[in-house]
Write an enzyme that holds these catalytic residues in place. Structure first.
Site, mmCIF file in Angstrom:
data_model
loop_
_atom_site.group_PDB
_atom_site.id
_atom_site.type_symbol
_atom_site.label_atom_id
_atom_site.label_comp_id
_atom_site.label_asym_id
_atom_site.label_seq_id
_atom_site.Cartn_x
_atom_site.Cartn_y
_atom_site.Cartn_z
ATOM 1 N N ASP A 21 0.851 -1.196 0.000
ATOM 2 C CA ASP A 21 0.000 0.000 0.000
ATOM 3 C C ASP A 21 0.887 1.247 0.000
ATOM 4 O O ASP A 21 1.712 1.411 0.900
ATOM 5 C CB ASP A 21 -0.885 -0.056 1.259
ATOM 6 C CG ASP A 21 -1.700 1.216 1.438
ATOM 7 O OD1 ASP A 21 -1.891 1.942 0.448
ATOM 8 O OD2 ASP A 21 -2.139 1.457 2.581
ATOM 9 N N ASP A 25 -4.154 3.854 2.777
ATOM 10 C CA ASP A 25 -5.590 3.556 2.926
ATOM 11 C C ASP A 25 -5.838 2.099 3.319
ATOM 12 O O ASP A 25 -6.978 1.646 3.393
ATOM 13 C CB ASP A 25 -6.378 3.933 1.654
ATOM 14 C CG ASP A 25 -5.992 3.077 0.459
ATOM 15 O OD1 ASP A 25 -5.089 2.217 0.580
ATOM 16 O OD2 ASP A 25 -6.595 3.258 -0.627
ATOM 17 N N ASP A 29 -1.794 -1.194 -3.801
ATOM 18 C CA ASP A 29 -2.115 -0.439 -5.017
ATOM 19 C C ASP A 29 -0.966 -0.535 -6.025
ATOM 20 O O ASP A 29 0.094 -1.105 -5.729
ATOM 21 C CB ASP A 29 -2.437 1.027 -4.671
ATOM 22 C CG ASP A 29 -1.407 1.633 -3.733
ATOM 23 O OD1 ASP A 29 -0.204 1.358 -3.929
ATOM 24 O OD2 ASP A 29 -1.795 2.363 -2.795
ATOM 25 N N ASP A 98 -5.081 -10.312 -15.912
ATOM 26 C CA ASP A 98 -6.165 -11.267 -15.698
ATOM 27 C C ASP A 98 -7.297 -10.911 -16.654
ATOM 28 O O ASP A 98 -7.678 -9.747 -16.759
ATOM 29 C CB ASP A 98 -6.646 -11.149 -14.243
ATOM 30 C CG ASP A 98 -6.888 -12.504 -13.598
ATOM 31 O OD1 ASP A 98 -7.671 -13.288 -14.190
ATOM 32 O OD2 ASP A 98 -6.332 -12.772 -12.529
ATOM 33 N N ASP A 201 -9.519 -16.195 -16.621
ATOM 34 C CA ASP A 201 -10.264 -16.622 -15.433
ATOM 35 C C ASP A 201 -11.448 -17.534 -15.781
ATOM 36 O O ASP A 201 -12.308 -17.161 -16.582
ATOM 37 C CB ASP A 201 -10.804 -15.361 -14.742
ATOM 38 C CG ASP A 201 -11.523 -15.683 -13.440
ATOM 39 O OD1 ASP A 201 -10.847 -16.111 -12.498
ATOM 40 O OD2 ASP A 201 -12.757 -15.515 -13.374
ATOM 41 N N GLU A 260 -7.311 -20.725 -16.625
ATOM 42 C CA GLU A 260 -7.753 -21.412 -15.413
ATOM 43 C C GLU A 260 -8.899 -22.360 -15.766
ATOM 44 O O GLU A 260 -9.927 -21.933 -16.270
ATOM 45 C CB GLU A 260 -8.240 -20.390 -14.387
ATOM 46 C CG GLU A 260 -8.579 -21.043 -13.068
ATOM 47 C CD GLU A 260 -9.559 -20.236 -12.232
ATOM 48 O OE1 GLU A 260 -9.505 -20.346 -11.006
ATOM 49 O OE2 GLU A 260 -10.410 -19.517 -12.794
ATOM 50 N N HIS A 328 -4.085 -17.164 -5.185
ATOM 51 C CA HIS A 328 -4.976 -16.398 -4.305
ATOM 52 C C HIS A 328 -6.241 -17.176 -3.939
ATOM 53 O O HIS A 328 -7.068 -16.664 -3.189
ATOM 54 C CB HIS A 328 -5.343 -15.081 -4.986
ATOM 55 C CG HIS A 328 -6.140 -15.301 -6.235
ATOM 56 N ND1 HIS A 328 -5.628 -15.950 -7.343
ATOM 57 C CD2 HIS A 328 -7.427 -15.019 -6.538
ATOM 58 C CE1 HIS A 328 -6.565 -16.042 -8.266
ATOM 59 N NE2 HIS A 328 -7.665 -15.484 -7.817
ATOM 60 N N ASP A 329 -6.424 -18.375 -4.500
ATOM 61 C CA ASP A 329 -7.606 -19.190 -4.189
ATOM 62 C C ASP A 329 -7.271 -20.411 -3.336
ATOM 63 O O ASP A 329 -8.135 -21.276 -3.134
ATOM 64 C CB ASP A 329 -8.260 -19.684 -5.492
ATOM 65 C CG ASP A 329 -8.895 -18.566 -6.294
ATOM 66 O OD1 ASP A 329 -9.314 -17.556 -5.692
ATOM 67 O OD2 ASP A 329 -8.967 -18.704 -7.533
HETATM 68 C C1 NOJ Z 1 -11.440 -17.765 -10.251
HETATM 69 C C2 NOJ Z 1 -10.650 -16.721 -9.534
HETATM 70 O O1 NOJ Z 1 -9.334 -17.143 -9.386
HETATM 71 C C3 NOJ Z 1 -11.359 -16.479 -8.232
HETATM 72 O O2 NOJ Z 1 -10.603 -15.705 -7.345
HETATM 73 C C4 NOJ Z 1 -12.679 -15.852 -8.541
HETATM 74 O O3 NOJ Z 1 -13.421 -15.715 -7.344
HETATM 75 C C5 NOJ Z 1 -13.497 -16.694 -9.526
HETATM 76 N N1 NOJ Z 1 -12.698 -17.224 -10.602
HETATM 77 C C6 NOJ Z 1 -14.597 -15.881 -10.130
HETATM 78 O O4 NOJ Z 1 -14.079 -14.934 -11.025
#
Ligand code: NOJ
Length: 557
Positions: A21, A25, A29, A98, A201, A260, A328-329
């Protein structure tokens, strides 16, 4: 096999919201990313994959886009983004964006138009249906991937729209050629700005099954909804979309794509990534990332070997693969796959070794290079993620306590990956001077970039060495793979062979000592090039200590 820059690249994923950041905030960013590019250069990565930075109401942290050609206010301006691209390229780092085109935000102007009337010119940009025989009168029984019905009733026109993710993420209608044109124009707009490719995505979902039939699986929800991603995914017509994107946009630039694709199988791989089909460069399949959660521990490593072998057989000779444990998932890899207590450092290095030596492109997720761990979540108040919040609403309505819910989910939630990057031991780990949008992991005083950089034996320096080795030894990239270890047990031994060089990679995926049988022949000529125990000796190479790993190399004729 054709050699390309993207096969040789190590890709580093930046989840901007949690990276750095710059203005206090509490939200990461783009200027923050720019301020840390020298760090990434020092690490040695070649490509940055930036999670979505487009204008978005942030129901799903940027995966709900309301304007594909604007930057999210919290992240900065288009001028900031242009500076980022220039600063990356100036350092020899490529940048991929992305591409989120299975759905938009419900605040996207197309959707605002679409919901106005049944004859609006944008109506067919989305998937609208009248009431039907679903559990509560929806058009069918589909459950959203983020819980609850996949259909949302819209009072104004008296129809439902489809959303495979949250209700604020309506699915685009890829049966409509106008949608194809809009998306290809938008892709071209970004490609013309000079980006180096896309991470695509959830593109396995672009084409829905004809007629949107009910799932015949048993309900996954007490109200009768069925989550059936196999039914939603990889449907007829999907290859035409990638071919069209490739022909009309991607092939005109020197760029890479990674798609993905949950539910992709090795049998499908060739059709997506074989160069002669001119679709995609590589995909992220999901067969490995779920193993820690869904596969019994004693079978996990044999499953890992089996899955890798199948993907290798399917995509090595014609195509390419990706390698990742984290993004990140997913929960933090050292917590899910390794040992985030006593053997945190050794196990993080072992996972890194595997990632960089297996065939395919390694994807490093921010923080894994310093061994960041899961967060000790103890309350749903600490959770921002829409998918977990929806799941909690469903389970609490069914009577589950918060404690029970968290004891099932805390270890596996993707929120673990999203806590702020730990830069140093100052307040908020140096991520922000304000209040961070998500709590910083309390272990930041010990685990942070500053201390990792100053310790020559740190996980960070180990990643640096691995990345450098990949550049010095083409065998790590292009070498044929052969597994030598037995099917059972936590020890993995494999070779990579290319022309005049052979590598032997040995890994003990366990906290116990193991004995390994090594395919060393007469044992001559091998030299160790990297390992995670400082006192490794060739004599002791058959006795593996907890999470021990090493790489040896020899010349072959
Ligand atoms: C896959 C992404 O990696 C995830 O973070 C997102 O919530 C879903 N697709 C929906 O876009």
């Amino acid at each position: 096999m054709e050699r390309t820059w993207w096969k040789e690249a190590v890709i580093y994923q930046v989840y901007v919201r949690s990276f750095m950041d710059s203005n206090g905030d509490g939200i990461g960013d783009i200027p923050g990313v720019i301020s840390r590019l020298d760090y990434l250069k020092e690490l040695g990565i070649d490509v940055i994959w930036l999670n979505p930075v487009y204008k978005s109401p942030n129901d799903d942290n940027g995966y709900d886009i309301s304007d594909y050609r604007k930057i999210m206010d919290e992240f900065g301006t288009m001028a900031d983004w242009e500076k980022l691209l220039e600063e990356c390229h100036g350092r020899g780092i490529r940048l991929i964006m992305d591409l989120v085109v299975n759905h938009t935000s419900d605040e996207h102007p197309w959707f605002l138009e679409s919901r106005k009337s049944k004859d609006n010119p944008y109506r067919d940009y989305y998937i609208w249906k009248p009431a039907g025989k679903g559990p509560k009168g929806e058009p069918n029984n589909w459950e959203s991937i983020f819980s609850g019905s996949a259909w949302e009733w819209d009072e104004a026109t008296g129809e439902y729209y489809l959303h495979l993710f949250s209700r604020k993420q309506p699915d685009l209608n890829w049966d409509n050629p106008k949608v194809h044109r809009e998306i290809i124009d938008m892709m071209t707009w970004w490609l013309d700005k000079g980006i180096d490719g896309f991470r695509m995505d959830a593109v396995h979902l672009l084409k829905k099954p004809a007629g949107l039939p009910d799932s015949t699986n048993p309900p996954t929800h007490k109200e009768g909804y069925v989550g059936d991603e196999v039914l939603y995914a990889h449907n007829e017509g999907i290859h035409n979309i990638f071919r069209e994107m490739n022909r009309s946009a991607l092939s005109r630039y020197d760029v890479m794509t990674v798609a993905e694709m949950n539910r992709a199988t090795p049998a499908m791989a060739g059709d997506y990534v074989s160069p002669r089909r001119e679709e995609l460069d590589m995909i992220f399949h999901f067969e490995i990332c779920g193993l820690p959660r869904y596969c019994e521990e004693k079978k996990r490593i044999s499953e890992l070997n089996r899955i890798q072998q199948r993907w290798y057989d399917a995509s090595w000779k014609s195509g390419w693969n990706s390698q990742y444990f984290n993004n990140h998932d997913q929960p933090r890899q050292v917590s899910a796959w390794g040992d985030d207590g006593k053997y945190r450092v050794q196990s993080a290095k072992l996972l890194a070794t595997y990632l960089h030596t297996m065939p395919g492109s390694p994807y490093v997720y921010q923080g894994e290079e310093i061994g960041m761990t899961n967060f000790p979540f103890s309350s749903m108040k600490e959770i921002n993620d829409v998918s977990l919040r929806n799941d909690w609403a469903k389970c609490s309505a069914a009577g589950e306590s918060e404690e029970d819910f968290l004891s099932r989910q805390a270890k596996w939630t993707r929120e673990n990956a999203r806590t702020p990057m730990q830069w140093d031991d100052s307040p908020q780990a140096g991520f922000t001077t304000g209040t961070p949008w998500l709590k910083v992991n309390p272990n930041y005083r010990e685990i942070n970039v500053k201390s990792a950089r100053s310790d020559p034996n740190s996980i960070f320096h180990y990643y640096r060495r691995l990345i450098a080795l990949r550049k010095a030894h083409p065998v790590m990239i292009y070498g044929d793979y052969r597994l030598h270890s037995r099917k059972k047990g936590p020890v993995v031994v494999f070779t990579r062979t290319l022309e005049k060089e052979q590598l032997l990679v040995v890994l003990n995926f366990s906290s116990e000592k193991q004995v390994s049988l090594l395919p060393l022949g007469k044992g001559r000529g091998w030299k160790s090039i990297l390992g995670n125990y400082a006192d490794f000796s060739l004599r002791g190479r058959r006795l593996l200590r907890p999470w021990e790993t090493y790489i040896m190399s020899r010349a072959v004729k």
